[in-house]
Design a protein around this motif. Structure first.
Motif, PDB file in Angstrom:
ATOM      1  N   MET A   1     -54.848 -36.846   1.083  1.00 29.71           N
ATOM      2  CA  MET A   1     -54.620 -38.321   2.215  1.00 29.71           C
ATOM      3  C   MET A   1     -54.795 -37.933   3.625  1.00 29.71           C
ATOM      4  SD  MET A   1     -54.487 -41.663  -0.445  1.00 29.71           S
ATOM      5  CE  MET A   1     -53.833 -42.551   0.874  1.00 29.71           C
TER       6      MET A   1
ATOM      7  N   GLU B   1     -53.700 -52.796   0.903  1.00 30.93           N
ATOM      8  CA  GLU B   1     -53.964 -52.162  -0.244  1.00 30.93           C
ATOM      9  C   GLU B   1     -53.955 -51.810  -1.102  1.00 30.93           C
ATOM     10  OE1 GLU B   1     -57.241 -53.376  -1.849  1.00 30.93           O
ATOM     11  OE2 GLU B   1     -57.264 -54.979   0.327  1.00 30.93           O
ATOM     12  N   LEU B   2     -52.922 -50.834  -0.230  1.00 30.93           N
ATOM     13  CA  LEU B   2     -52.548 -49.854  -1.611  1.00 30.93           C
ATOM     14  C   LEU B   2     -51.009 -50.447  -2.806  1.00 30.93           C
ATOM     15  CD1 LEU B   2     -51.301 -47.132   1.821  1.00 30.93           C
ATOM     16  CD2 LEU B   2     -52.690 -47.022  -0.342  1.00 30.93           C
TER      17      LEU B   2
ATOM     18  N   ARG C   1     -43.393 -53.959  -2.663  1.00 31.85           N
ATOM     19  CA  ARG C   1     -44.187 -54.296  -3.943  1.00 31.85           C
ATOM     20  C   ARG C   1     -43.479 -55.433  -5.008  1.00 31.85           C
ATOM     21  NH1 ARG C   1     -46.863 -52.023  -8.455  1.00 31.85           N
ATOM     22  NH2 ARG C   1     -49.209 -52.740  -7.860  1.00 31.85           N
TER      23      ARG C   1
ATOM     24  N   LEU D   1     -52.863 -40.506  -7.113  1.00 30.54           N
ATOM     25  CA  LEU D   1     -52.562 -42.455  -6.426  1.00 30.54           C
ATOM     26  C   LEU D   1     -51.950 -42.771  -7.843  1.00 30.54           C
ATOM     27  CD1 LEU D   1     -53.394 -41.450  -3.558  1.00 30.54           C
ATOM     28  CD2 LEU D   1     -54.065 -43.990  -3.640  1.00 30.54           C
TER      29      LEU D   1
ATOM     30  N   PHE E   1     -46.818 -43.129  -5.738  1.00 27.96           N
ATOM     31  CA  PHE E   1     -47.665 -41.573  -5.066  1.00 27.96           C
ATOM     32  C   PHE E   1     -46.660 -40.660  -5.171  1.00 27.96           C
ATOM     33  CE2 PHE E   1     -48.021 -45.738  -2.182  1.00 27.96           C
ATOM     34  CZ  PHE E   1     -49.493 -45.540  -1.884  1.00 27.96           C
TER      35      PHE E   1
ATOM     36  N   VAL F   1     -47.385 -43.437   3.356  1.00 31.36           N
ATOM     37  CA  VAL F   1     -47.613 -42.359   2.650  1.00 31.36           C
ATOM     38  C   VAL F   1     -46.941 -41.762   1.991  1.00 31.36           C
ATOM     39  CG1 VAL F   1     -49.401 -41.419   0.854  1.00 31.36           C
ATOM     40  CG2 VAL F   1     -49.850 -43.158   2.238  1.00 31.36           C
TER      41      VAL F   1
ATOM     42  N   LEU G   1     -54.085 -51.675   4.973  1.00 35.15           N
ATOM     43  CA  LEU G   1     -54.282 -50.033   4.005  1.00 35.15           C
ATOM     44  C   LEU G   1     -52.999 -50.381   3.648  1.00 35.15           C
ATOM     45  CD1 LEU G   1     -55.043 -47.507   2.989  1.00 35.15           C
ATOM     46  CD2 LEU G   1     -53.982 -46.674   4.935  1.00 35.15           C
TER      47      LEU G   1
ATOM     48  N   VAL H   1     -51.635 -49.459  -6.135  1.00 37.30           N
ATOM     49  CA  VAL H   1     -50.685 -48.410  -5.873  1.00 37.30           C
ATOM     50  C   VAL H   1     -49.758 -48.960  -6.895  1.00 37.30           C
ATOM     51  CG1 VAL H   1     -50.108 -46.058  -5.323  1.00 37.30           C
ATOM     52  CG2 VAL H   1     -52.604 -47.124  -4.882  1.00 37.30           C
TER      53      VAL H   1
ATOM     54  N   SER I   1     -50.406 -43.879   9.306  1.00 40.75           N
ATOM     55  CA  SER I   1     -50.320 -44.033   7.363  1.00 40.75           C
ATOM     56  C   SER I   1     -50.176 -43.527   6.040  1.00 40.75           C
ATOM     57  CB  SER I   1     -52.354 -43.975   7.084  1.00 40.75           C
ATOM     58  OG  SER I   1     -52.619 -45.585   8.410  1.00 40.75           O
TER      59      SER I   1
ATOM     60  N   VAL J   1     -59.130 -47.055  -1.126  1.00 39.62           N
ATOM     61  CA  VAL J   1     -58.018 -46.753  -2.042  1.00 39.62           C
ATOM     62  C   VAL J   1     -58.648 -46.428  -3.448  1.00 39.62           C
ATOM     63  CG1 VAL J   1     -56.014 -47.962  -2.561  1.00 39.62           C
ATOM     64  CG2 VAL J   1     -56.637 -48.014  -0.275  1.00 39.62           C
TER      65      VAL J   1
ATOM     66  N   TRP K   1     -40.624 -47.908  -2.238  1.00 42.67           N
ATOM     67  CA  TRP K   1     -41.967 -48.304  -2.731  1.00 42.67           C
ATOM     68  C   TRP K   1     -42.269 -49.386  -3.300  1.00 42.67           C
ATOM     69  CZ3 TRP K   1     -46.576 -49.182  -0.251  1.00 42.67           C
ATOM     70  CH2 TRP K   1     -47.114 -49.499  -1.410  1.00 42.67           C
TER      71      TRP K   1
END
Length: 413
Positions: free
Chosen positions: A143, A376-377, A276, A408, A384, A262, A373, A381, A258, A132, A272
């Protein structure tokens, strides 16, 4: 294929073709699946060579077919692209029925268990975090290409594949499942399959010989070499076809889930942001919704062992039945607001890994890969942004993305 809301208007039954690959590359089969669930939940169609097959699209019918290994056999083929009996039928784990299937599963499941994945998780997380971070540093990354490495980052070591072969192994595995797609084709379908098989089988033959000469390594290949089938040691050929089966099983879920995650977040930035800013302890629910939403394997093929009456159709002994997992995971009778990505959906009884005794033995590595993943995103991040055309895989079996340039934006930007 595109993951839309299937539209308001049903598709004419005369227009539905679940075999052809173009709809999956440039269209959206969800509208066709929705129509079939409502009007023709058991659907007869002929392949281009005239071979008939029956499709089931409702959740309960798909589950019933996959659960009933006595009447719906796996010992023929599991993909519509292989209508004739598969050359590995009866020998590879996904092409065996109980009780022989249980012998291979029991001998190898310890290599892919939750306990093993927990032991390897710190090393896998480090690899995923670097992947990432590298994509962010590049500014723009494809990606779809980047995540093809995820299965090897997660399971390559568990399987016993040397790290220097991970990139090629990942490429040729997907190519063998979608040889007609321009992203993998090297001429025609036969030539692509030949090249994929030469690489993968040559690699495994070499690794099997290495394990024979220097036993003691703890990996999947070593477990396969030590297993017994019907009370006798497995032959090198049986070990070889199962090595191939396991790498084929390792690759669909992680990269395709994955990629679709994204893409969905790039198209829905507010979603998103909610993820988060939400409770990180609930990311496990987001993982399950990602698996339902993406449904990387479109269908699983079975062959009837006797004449069967199903949904008003009489399917003869030896008839081919396609259980459409991608459709079942959008069945409105099981999933309220099925065309909405709900990051905290519960309950979530998706069947992305199949159902019954053939439920994917690699589900723990796959879940670990997508989960890490996702984490970590979320950590790295901010957002996107699509930076070009998104190209989908031309395959009636695998729901994939072959090209997706994405910018990203790092956290705090």
């Amino acid at each position: 294929m595109r993951l839309t809301d299937a539209g308001a208007a049903p598709v004419s039954l005369d227009e539905i073709d679940l075999y052809g690959t173009e709809m999956y590359r440039s269209g959206d089969p969800h509208a066709a699946w929705r129509t079939l669930r409502e009007k023709a939940p058991v659907w007869r169609q002929e392949a281009p060579d005239g071979t008939p097959f029956w499709s089931v699209t409702r959740y309960r019918d798909v589950v019933d077919v996959l659960r009933d290994t006595r009447r719906f056999s796996s010992e023929h083929s599991t993909m519509l692209s292989v209508l004739e009996r598969d050359t590995a039928a009866g020998r590879a784990i996904h092409l065996m029925d109980p009780p022989r299937h249980s012998q291979v599963r029991g001998a190898t499941i310890s290599a892919l268990s939750v306990r093993v994945m927990r032991r390897h998780e710190p090393a896998i997380r480090e690899r995923v975090a670097k992947l990432v971070a590298g994509a962010i540093a590049e500014g723009q990354a494809d990606m779809a290409r980047l995540v093809t490495m995820l299965p090897m980052l997660v399971a390559g070591e568990l399987m016993g594949i040397p790290q220097e072969k991970w990139t090629e192994a990942a490429h040729w595995t997907v190519a063998s499942m979608a040889p007609e797609d321009p992203a993998f084709s090297i001429g025609d379908e036969a030539a692509t399959l030949r090249a994929a098989h030469v690489f993968l089988f040559s690699m495994f033959i070499e690794l099997i010989q290495d394990r024979r000469e220097e036993p003691g390594t703890e990996d999947l290949i070593s477990l396969l070499l030590g297993m017994e089938i019907d009370g006798r040691p497995a032959t090198d050929e049986e070990v070889l076809v199962n090595c191939y089966a396991f790498i084929m099983g390792a690759n669909p879920t992680i990269p395709q889930a994955s990629s679709h995650l994204v893409l969905t977040m790039a198209e829905n930035p507010d979603l998103w942001r909610r993820i988060r800013e939400g409770d990180r302890s609930r990311l496990g629910l987001t993982l399950e919704e990602t698996l339902r939403w993406s449904s990387p394997v479109n269908h699983l093929l079975r062959r009837t062992t006797e004449e069967i009456e199903l949904g008003g159709h009489v399917i003869p002994e030896g008839g081919l039945v396609a259980a459409w997992v991608g459709s079942a995971n959008r069945d409105e009778e099981v999933f309220p607001d099925a065309y909405v990505f709900d990051p905290w959906r519960t309950p979530n009884q998706h069947i992305t890994f199949g159902f019954g005794s053939h439920r994917c033995i690699g589900n723990s590595p796959a879940q670990t890969g997508v989960q890490l993943l996702l984490e970590e995103l979320v950590e790295q991040v901010e957002s996107f942004e699509l930076a070009g055309e998104v190209r989908h895989l031309g395959s009636n079996f695998l729901n994939g993305i072959t090209h997706m340039p994405v910018i990203l934006r790092p956290s705090g930007s």
